[in-house]
Every structure is written in structure tokens, then in C-alpha cells.
Design an enzyme around this catalytic site. Structure first.
Site, PDB file in Angstrom:
ATOM      1  N   GLN A 169       0.812  -1.215   0.000  1.00 44.52           N
ATOM      2  CA  GLN A 169       0.000   0.000   0.000  1.00 44.52           C
ATOM      3  C   GLN A 169       0.845   1.265   0.000  1.00 44.52           C
ATOM      4  O   GLN A 169       0.328   2.353  -0.255  1.00 44.52           O
ATOM      5  CB  GLN A 169      -0.959   0.001   1.197  1.00 44.52           C
ATOM      6  CG  GLN A 169      -0.273   0.142   2.547  1.00 44.52           C
ATOM      7  CD  GLN A 169      -1.230   0.020   3.720  1.00 44.52           C
ATOM      8  OE1 GLN A 169      -1.597  -1.076   4.121  1.00 44.52           O
ATOM      9  NE2 GLN A 169      -1.625   1.161   4.282  1.00 44.52           N
ATOM     10  N   CYS A 204      -5.313   0.503   3.709  1.00 41.34           N
ATOM     11  CA  CYS A 204      -5.322  -0.912   4.078  1.00 41.34           C
ATOM     12  C   CYS A 204      -6.693  -1.534   3.904  1.00 41.34           C
ATOM     13  O   CYS A 204      -6.827  -2.693   3.524  1.00 41.34           O
ATOM     14  CB  CYS A 204      -4.881  -1.054   5.529  1.00 41.34           C
ATOM     15  SG  CYS A 204      -5.909  -0.116   6.666  1.00 41.34           S
ATOM     16  N   HIS A 231      -5.938  -0.799  11.649  1.00 43.04           N
ATOM     17  CA  HIS A 231      -5.380  -1.373  10.429  1.00 43.04           C
ATOM     18  C   HIS A 231      -6.312  -2.484   9.948  1.00 43.04           C
ATOM     19  O   HIS A 231      -7.170  -2.956  10.700  1.00 43.04           O
ATOM     20  CB  HIS A 231      -3.966  -1.914  10.743  1.00 43.04           C
ATOM     21  CG  HIS A 231      -3.199  -2.356   9.539  1.00 43.04           C
ATOM     22  ND1 HIS A 231      -3.138  -1.627   8.380  1.00 43.04           N
ATOM     23  CD2 HIS A 231      -2.457  -3.480   9.303  1.00 43.04           C
ATOM     24  CE1 HIS A 231      -2.379  -2.274   7.498  1.00 43.04           C
ATOM     25  NE2 HIS A 231      -1.966  -3.399   8.034  1.00 43.04           N
ATOM     26  N   ASN A 236      -0.827  -9.243   4.836  1.00 47.68           N
ATOM     27  CA  ASN A 236      -0.730  -7.800   5.041  1.00 47.68           C
ATOM     28  C   ASN A 236      -0.465  -7.126   3.699  1.00 47.68           C
ATOM     29  O   ASN A 236      -0.292  -7.811   2.675  1.00 47.68           O
ATOM     30  CB  ASN A 236       0.383  -7.509   6.069  1.00 47.68           C
ATOM     31  CG  ASN A 236       0.195  -6.157   6.749  1.00 47.68           C
ATOM     32  OD1 ASN A 236      -0.626  -5.325   6.332  1.00 47.68           O
ATOM     33  ND2 ASN A 236       0.961  -5.918   7.793  1.00 47.68           N
TER      34      ASN A 236
END
Ligand SMILES: *[C@@H]1O[C@H](CO)[C@@H](O)[C@H](O)[C@H]1NC(C)=O
Ligand SMILES: *[C@@H]1O[C@H](CO)[C@@H](O)[C@H](O)[C@H]1NC(C)=O
Length: 342
Positions: free
Chosen positions: A144, A150, A285, A306
Site C-alpha cells: 500500500q 489498508c 489497520h 498484510n
């Protein structure tokens, strides 16, 4: 004789007096090497000096943490691409989940309850371990950058998974389409996965990553590029709140978007192992749970994807402790989980 004595004494002297200086030089060299490795360039000497102080503090804390003797400690930290950022800077640049407390007036997405299709699945029929990567339902790790979207990566990864499971095709989908076009979220300033799902349902689907590529910054919606749609979803469902057992049922069937507190120091520098580090449940997040398992020594974990590139964690993934005492899950991962339906 005199020469030898003076050599010896000056040698001793140099050890006792210049040791701190040597350490400083070694640390400066590490910072230079780290800058080269990560392509970091600073505006001027002053900025470099300031960043060096942050780098040094982080390295020392990482090493201290890794040297703690604790037989129950199952994870390691490492110097990574975030090592010249203070934790506050890191948190503001690389997270981006907006908890309901921020969006309370705009987003009611969690005040209504959705059905949960996996409710009646018996826990006894669930596999001991699931890894959607190995089943081909997870695209390569994305990055990102310093845009706090996110939420878009989390929603997209869940849709990529659901699409592969339903249609047998793994297609990398566009996060930028959400960043630019989903006006109920806040682009690089944050958002929620459920709101993203609602946007996708309302607009007919997502196009491919290559058709509407990631820029890592806010932009205006290019409606031409949002077509052709590569996939669509018919709805989404929330996993019952604070229930890791329910989350396990859902993850057994598909990758699931989860909110998490990912802005802490341990999370910033996580490198390997089953994460049991310090975190809170103030969600900041978003990631995607793409599996779960149990290591040889019995620690149960979730596998989370992630969006911080492959240099963070286990090639971009984290294994994080599962079935903790706290109902909310470690770092709050069982608080706001949801998945798209096709
Ligand atoms: C448990 O096993 C994992 C690897 O599967 C290892 O990384 C970890 O250090 C082990 N933990 C303990 C407490 O032995
Ligand atoms: C679960 O089972 C109950 C009782 O049979 C039923 O009423 C309910 O609709 C089922 N839920 C789902 C999501 O299938």
C-alpha cells in the site's frame, strides 16, 4: 621495552576510551547500509542526523526485544524498511482503518446485523489447518505504500479469494478503483471494508489490478477504467463479534477481512514466528485472514495477509496467536471481521 609498554598501554587505552565511539561508528555504518538497501535518500545532513537517531533507537529496542529470554516467546522482530520511522509516524503512514468511533455518523455498517452463513457449521468438521495461499486463492503480497488504504487491500484480498473459490480463477483486482471511486470511504486517509463491499455491490464489481493500477495516492475516479468488471459480489456478511470460533468457521471456507491494531512497535518490526506481541484492541489497520494452523509445539495461529510488501514479516504474512483468552482476539482481530458473498 619502552615501545612495547607504550603500545600495550595505548592499546588498552583505546579499548577503554573509544569503545562507545566504535559502537557509534558501527551503528552509523548500519544506517548507511540500511539506506542503500532500502533506497532511502534524505534531503540534507540535518534530516539524516535526525533519522539516524530514530534508526538507532529502533535498532536498540529491536535487539533488546529479541534478547529477552522467555521460553514462551514465539516471535522475532527485525530491522526492516520502517526502521527510520518513529512508531507514531509509522502508525499514521501505514495503517488506515477507520473504526466506527471515527465514522459513527457516516457509516452504520456495523449497527445492522447481517446473517452468518457458517453459523451452523459444526466445529468438529473444520480442518485442523487451512492455508488459502496453498489452495491458490491468494494473489501475491501487495504494497500500500504510505497511503492509508489498508481497508481497500483487505476488501480486495477477500474478494479475490471468494472469486477464486467460486469461479476457479485467481485474478488480481484493483484497490485504486476503491481509493478513487468509493466516496463513502476516505481513500488514503482510511476506510472500512464493509463500506467498500457496499460500494462494489452498488457499482457492479471490481476491475483488474492491471486495468486500474495502484498509484498509492488519492485520485479522481476514472469511470472508464472501472470497466470491464472482472468480478462482482452479491453481498457481504459480518462474522459474529468477538468470537474466534466463528471466525475459524468463516476462514475455513474463504479468506476474511479483519480489522486489527497493527500500529504498535512489535507489529511494525515483526519478522517471524507466531506473533504474541504487545498490541491493543483500538483497531487502526486492516488485513485479511487467509488461513489458520498449529505449529509443532502446539501454538495455534491465524495466517494473515498484510499489504506492506514482502520485506515485512514472513514474506509479507504474519502468523498471529489464535484462541487467546481475550474474546476480542489478539490485537482485536475478532472484533470486525467480514467477508463478501458471490
Ligand atoms: C514453536 O515452533 C515455531 C516453529 O514452528 C518456532 O518458531 C517457535 O520458536 C517455537 N516456540 C517455542 C516456544 O518453542
Ligand atoms: C441454523 O440452524 C437453525 C436451527 O435449525 C436455523 O433456524 C438457522 O436458520 C440456521 N442458520 C443458518 C445460517 O443456516
Amino acid at each position: 621495552m619502552f615501545l612495547i609498554v607504550s603500545l600495550v598501554s595505548s592499546f588498552c587505552l583505546s579499548i577503554t576510551l573509544s569503545r562507545p565511539l566504535d559502537d557509534e561508528l558501527i551503528m552509523q555504518k548500519r544506517h548507511d547500509d540500511w539506506m542503500a538497501k532500502h533506497g532511502r535518500v534524505y534531503a540534507d545532513v540535518k534530516e539524516k542526523d535526525n533519522r539516524y537517531i530514530v534508526f538507532k533507537r529502533n535498532v536498540e529496542r529491536i535487539e533488546l526485544s529479541n534478547n529477552i529470554f522467555d521460553s514462551k516467546r514465539t516471535f522475532k522482530l527485525a530491522v526492516n524498511q520502517f526502521s527510520d520511522l518513529t512508531n507514531d509516524e509509522f502508525r499514521s503512514m501505514y495503517t488506515g482503518y477507520k473504526g466506527d468511533y471515527v465514522l459513527s455518523s457516516q457509516s452504520q455498517s456495523r449497527s445492522k446485523t447481517t446473517s452468518f452463513r457458517y453459523q451452523n457449521v459444526s466445529s468438529s468438521v473444520l480442518p485442523i489447518s487451512v492455508d488459502w495461499k496453498k489452495k491458490g486463492a491468494v494473489t501475491p503480497i501487495k504494497n500500500q505504500g504510505s497511503c492509508g488504504c489498508c481497508w481497500a487491500f483487505s476488501a480486495v484480498a477477500a474478494i479475490e479469494g471468494a472469486t477464486q473459490i467460486k469461479k476457479g480463477k485467481l485474478i488480481s483486482l484493483s484497490e485504486q478503483q476503491l481509493v478513487d471511486c468509493d466516496i463513502n470511504d476516505y481513500g488514503c486517509r482510511g476506510g472500512l471494508m464493509d463500506t467498500a463491499f457496499e460500494h462494489i455491490i452498488a457499482t457492479g464489481g471490481l476491475t483488474t489490478e492491471s486495468n486500474y493500477p495502484y498509484k498509492g495516492e488519492d485520485g479522481t475516479c476514472n469511470s472508464k477504467k472501472t470497466n470491464p468488471k472482472a468480478t462482482s459480489i452479491s453481498g457481504y456478511e459480518d462474522v459474529p463479534v468477538n468470537d474466534e470460533k466463528a471466525l475459524m468457521k468463516a476462514v475455513a471456507y474463504q479468506p476474511v477481512s479483519v480489522g486489527i491494531e497493527g500500529g504498535g512497535f512489535d507489529f511494525q518490526f515483526y519478522s517471524t514466528g507466531v506473533f504474541t506481541g504487545e498490541c491493543t484492541t483500538s483497531l487502526d489497520h486492516a488485513v485479511t485472514a487467509v488461513g489458520y494452523g498449529e505449529s509443532a509445539n502446539g501454538s495455534k495461529y491465524w495466517i494473515i495477509k498484510n499489504s506492506w510488501g514482502t520485506k515485512w514479516g514472513e514474506s509479507g504474512y504474519m502468523r498471529i496467536q489464535k484462541d487467546v483468552k481475550d474474546k476480542q482476539g489478539l490485537c482485536g482481530l475478532a472484533m470486525k471481521a467480514s467477508y463478501p458473498t458471490i
